[in-house]
Motif scaffolding. Structure first.
Motif, short mmCIF file in Angstrom:
data_model
loop_
_atom_site.label_atom_id
_atom_site.label_comp_id
_atom_site.label_asym_id
_atom_site.label_seq_id
_atom_site.Cartn_x
_atom_site.Cartn_y
_atom_site.Cartn_z
N PRO A 62 0.82 -1.16 0.09
CA PRO A 62 -0.13 0.04 0.02
C PRO A 62 0.97 1.32 0.08
CG PRO A 62 -0.06 -1.24 2.16
CD PRO A 62 0.79 -2.21 1.13
N SER A 63 0.20 2.30 -0.62
CA SER A 63 1.10 3.63 -0.77
C SER A 63 0.86 4.40 0.51
CB SER A 63 0.68 4.24 -2.05
OG SER A 63 -0.46 4.68 -1.90
N LYS A 64 2.06 4.94 0.89
CA LYS A 64 1.93 5.63 2.13
C LYS A 64 1.02 7.04 1.81
CE LYS A 64 4.79 8.30 5.38
NZ LYS A 64 4.10 9.42 6.01
N SER A 65 0.07 7.51 2.64
CA SER A 65 -0.52 8.56 2.43
C SER A 65 0.39 9.84 3.16
CB SER A 65 -1.81 8.65 3.19
OG SER A 65 -2.66 7.73 2.79
N PHE A 66 0.50 11.16 2.41
CA PHE A 66 1.23 11.89 2.89
C PHE A 66 0.26 13.35 3.41
CE2 PHE A 66 4.24 9.99 0.31
CZ PHE A 66 5.58 10.15 0.81
N TYR A 67 0.65 13.78 4.24
CA TYR A 67 -0.22 15.02 4.96
C TYR A 67 0.82 16.19 4.84
CZ TYR A 67 -2.90 11.09 6.60
OH TYR A 67 -3.69 9.99 6.54
N PRO A 68 0.33 17.23 4.71
CA PRO A 68 1.04 18.71 4.85
C PRO A 68 2.23 18.61 5.87
CG PRO A 68 -1.14 19.09 4.15
CD PRO A 68 -1.21 17.80 4.64
N SER A 69 1.83 18.27 6.96
CA SER A 69 2.68 18.23 8.27
C SER A 69 3.88 17.43 7.85
CB SER A 69 2.15 17.79 9.38
OG SER A 69 1.52 16.39 9.23
N ASP A 70 3.84 16.14 6.84
CA ASP A 70 5.03 15.33 6.58
C ASP A 70 5.90 15.92 5.80
OD1 ASP A 70 3.84 13.04 7.78
OD2 ASP A 70 2.81 12.40 5.80
N VAL A 71 5.52 17.06 4.94
CA VAL A 71 6.24 18.04 4.09
C VAL A 71 6.58 19.16 4.68
CG1 VAL A 71 6.34 18.86 1.78
CG2 VAL A 71 5.16 16.80 2.28
N LEU A 72 5.74 20.06 5.47
CA LEU A 72 6.05 21.29 5.60
C LEU A 72 5.68 21.32 7.16
CD1 LEU A 72 6.50 24.21 4.84
CD2 LEU A 72 4.45 24.46 4.33
N ASP A 73 6.69 22.00 7.98
CA ASP A 73 6.68 22.32 9.37
C ASP A 73 6.34 23.75 9.57
OD1 ASP A 73 6.97 22.63 12.07
OD2 ASP A 73 8.77 21.37 12.37
N LEU A 74 4.95 23.99 9.51
CA LEU A 74 4.45 25.25 9.64
C LEU A 74 5.16 26.26 10.72
CD1 LEU A 74 0.78 25.23 8.50
CD2 LEU A 74 3.01 25.97 7.14
N GLU A 75 5.21 25.50 11.85
CA GLU A 75 5.61 26.27 13.16
C GLU A 75 7.07 26.61 13.09
OE1 GLU A 75 6.39 25.29 17.74
OE2 GLU A 75 4.73 24.20 16.74
N ASP A 76 7.92 25.55 12.66
CA ASP A 76 9.31 25.98 12.36
C ASP A 76 9.47 27.12 11.40
OD1 ASP A 76 12.41 25.29 12.69
OD2 ASP A 76 12.07 24.93 10.60
N ALA A 77 8.91 27.11 10.09
CA ALA A 77 8.82 27.97 8.95
C ALA A 77 8.43 29.37 9.56
CB ALA A 77 8.05 27.52 8.01
N SER A 78 7.44 29.21 10.42
CA SER A 78 6.68 30.60 10.84
C SER A 78 7.77 31.26 11.97
CB SER A 78 5.42 30.54 11.43
OG SER A 78 5.57 29.98 12.81
N LYS A 79 8.77 30.82 12.32
CA LYS A 79 9.73 31.16 13.29
C LYS A 79 10.92 31.88 12.35
CE LYS A 79 9.17 27.94 17.02
NZ LYS A 79 9.50 26.87 17.93
N ARG A 80 11.32 31.39 11.21
CA ARG A 80 12.25 31.77 10.18
C ARG A 80 11.77 32.91 9.55
NH1 ARG A 80 13.08 28.09 6.74
NH2 ARG A 80 11.39 26.55 7.55
N ILE A 81 10.70 33.19 9.42
CA ILE A 81 9.95 33.96 8.48
C ILE A 81 9.57 35.34 9.24
CG2 ILE A 81 8.41 34.69 6.59
CD1 ILE A 81 10.13 32.48 5.96
N PRO A 82 10.23 36.70 8.86
CA PRO A 82 9.65 37.60 9.45
C PRO A 82 8.08 37.71 9.46
CG PRO A 82 11.50 37.98 8.07
CD PRO A 82 10.99 36.88 7.92
N GLY A 83 7.55 38.38 10.41
CA GLY A 83 6.17 38.47 10.64
C GLY A 83 5.49 37.22 11.11
N GLY A 84 6.19 36.18 11.55
CA GLY A 84 5.41 34.77 12.19
C GLY A 84 4.59 34.18 11.05
N MET A 85 3.47 33.58 11.64
CA MET A 85 2.59 32.98 10.70
C MET A 85 1.90 34.05 9.68
SD MET A 85 1.80 29.84 10.49
CE MET A 85 1.88 28.85 11.69
N ALA A 86 1.63 35.36 9.92
CA ALA A 86 1.16 36.16 8.81
C ALA A 86 2.20 36.44 7.78
CB ALA A 86 0.67 37.40 9.62
N GLY A 87 3.60 36.53 8.16
CA GLY A 87 4.50 36.78 7.33
C GLY A 87 4.56 35.56 6.27
N LEU A 88 4.36 34.25 7.05
CA LEU A 88 4.39 33.01 6.33
C LEU A 88 3.57 32.92 4.94
CD1 LEU A 88 5.77 30.25 5.74
CD2 LEU A 88 4.30 29.23 7.39
#
Length: 75
Positions: free
Chosen positions: A5-31
């Protein structure tokens, strides 16, 4: 032969929004703003890439693919 069976992928498997929002100026809104810009640019670059592939234009293929890859690293 049985296929595994193929593995199902979820957005959290590919993108860590929390980590990305820490690196982008403006936090989650900037992201979110950056995602909007990336989405628009990516649509255009994919069209450029498809047209370059049809024409066999290797330098344009390389440039568009490299730009997409580089931009996606922001996330």
């Amino acid at each position: 032969a049985e296929q595994s069976p193929s593995k199902s992928f979820y957005p959290s498997d590919v993108l860590d929004l929390e980590d990305a929002s820490k690196r982008i100026p403006g936090g989650m809104a900037g992201l979110k703003r950056l995602c909007d810009v990336f989405h628009g640019e990516c649509d255009q670059l994919i069209r450029v890439l498809e047209e370059a592939i049809e024409r066999g234009n290797a330098p344009e293929i390389r440039r568009a693919a490299h730009t997409i890859k580089g931009s996606s690293k922001l996330f």
